[in-house]
Design a protein around this motif. Structure first.
Motif, PDB file in Angstrom:
ATOM      1  N   TYR A  31      50.279  84.293  89.110  1.00 20.73           N
ATOM      2  CA  TYR A  31      49.082  84.262  88.328  1.00 20.73           C
ATOM      3  C   TYR A  31      48.488  82.986  88.336  1.00 20.73           C
ATOM      4  O   TYR A  31      48.772  82.185  87.377  1.00 20.73           O
ATOM      5  N   LYS A  42      44.205  87.390  85.172  1.00 16.53           N
ATOM      6  CA  LYS A  42      44.460  88.062  84.071  1.00 16.53           C
ATOM      7  C   LYS A  42      44.720  89.675  84.423  1.00 16.53           C
ATOM      8  O   LYS A  42      44.132  90.012  85.387  1.00 16.53           O
ATOM      9  N   GLY A  44      48.318  83.318  79.623  1.00 11.27           N
ATOM     10  CA  GLY A  44      49.163  84.102  80.314  1.00 11.27           C
ATOM     11  C   GLY A  44      50.368  85.035  79.412  1.00 11.27           C
ATOM     12  O   GLY A  44      51.310  84.995  79.962  1.00 11.27           O
ATOM     13  N   ASN A  45      50.075  85.309  78.387  1.00 13.24           N
ATOM     14  CA  ASN A  45      51.052  85.954  77.393  1.00 13.24           C
ATOM     15  C   ASN A  45      51.109  87.242  77.776  1.00 13.24           C
ATOM     16  O   ASN A  45      49.757  87.915  78.158  1.00 13.24           O
ATOM     17  N   PHE A  46      52.185  87.798  77.872  1.00  8.87           N
ATOM     18  CA  PHE A  46      52.376  89.277  78.135  1.00  8.87           C
ATOM     19  C   PHE A  46      52.322  90.030  76.796  1.00  8.87           C
ATOM     20  O   PHE A  46      52.776  89.383  75.743  1.00  8.87           O
ATOM     21  N   VAL A  69      48.362  90.943  80.484  1.00 14.10           N
ATOM     22  CA  VAL A  69      48.734  89.528  80.424  1.00 14.10           C
ATOM     23  C   VAL A  69      47.425  88.757  80.204  1.00 14.10           C
ATOM     24  O   VAL A  69      46.469  89.267  81.041  1.00 14.10           O
TER      25      VAL A  69
END
Length: 104
Positions: A33, A38, A66-68, A93
């Motif tokens: 990524y 995203k 980039g948080n799930f 994401v």
């Protein structure tokens, strides 16, 4: 093995490392990524059976964003490892603001 564009027109890339048929069919992928990529909220459709995914973020702390996120509870989450049902859990994401996020 070349990088291929991921789905959802999101800017991420994937590389198939290995495909297995035993003891059950599964793929091993490396996901990349880059900054500004995203994935919006979605579920991963399947034709039959159930779909499970284990994500292991390889470089936690070396990128921003980039948080799930999942709208439902995941099966298991500990540190950089998340195990969930992408066919049942709506997930995304968030945008990578800086750096590159790698997921195994």
């Amino acid at each position: 093995m070349n990088w291929k564009r991921g789905r959802q027109g999101s800017g991420y890339f994937k590389k198939l490392l290995r495909r297995f048929t035993w003891p059950f069919a599964h793929d091993v992928l490396l996901l990349k990524y880059p900054t500004e990529s995203k994935i919006e909220w979605h579920k991963d459709p399947v034709d039959e059976q159930r779909h499970y995914r284990m994500n292991i973020v390889l470089n936690s702390g070396s990128f921003k964003g980039g948080n799930f996120e999942s709208r439902e509870d995941v099966i298991f989450s500990w540190g950089s490892i998340t195990f969930f049902r992408p066919d049942k859990n709506e997930h995304r994401v968030t945008e990578i603001q800086e750096g590159t996020r790698y997921v195994f």
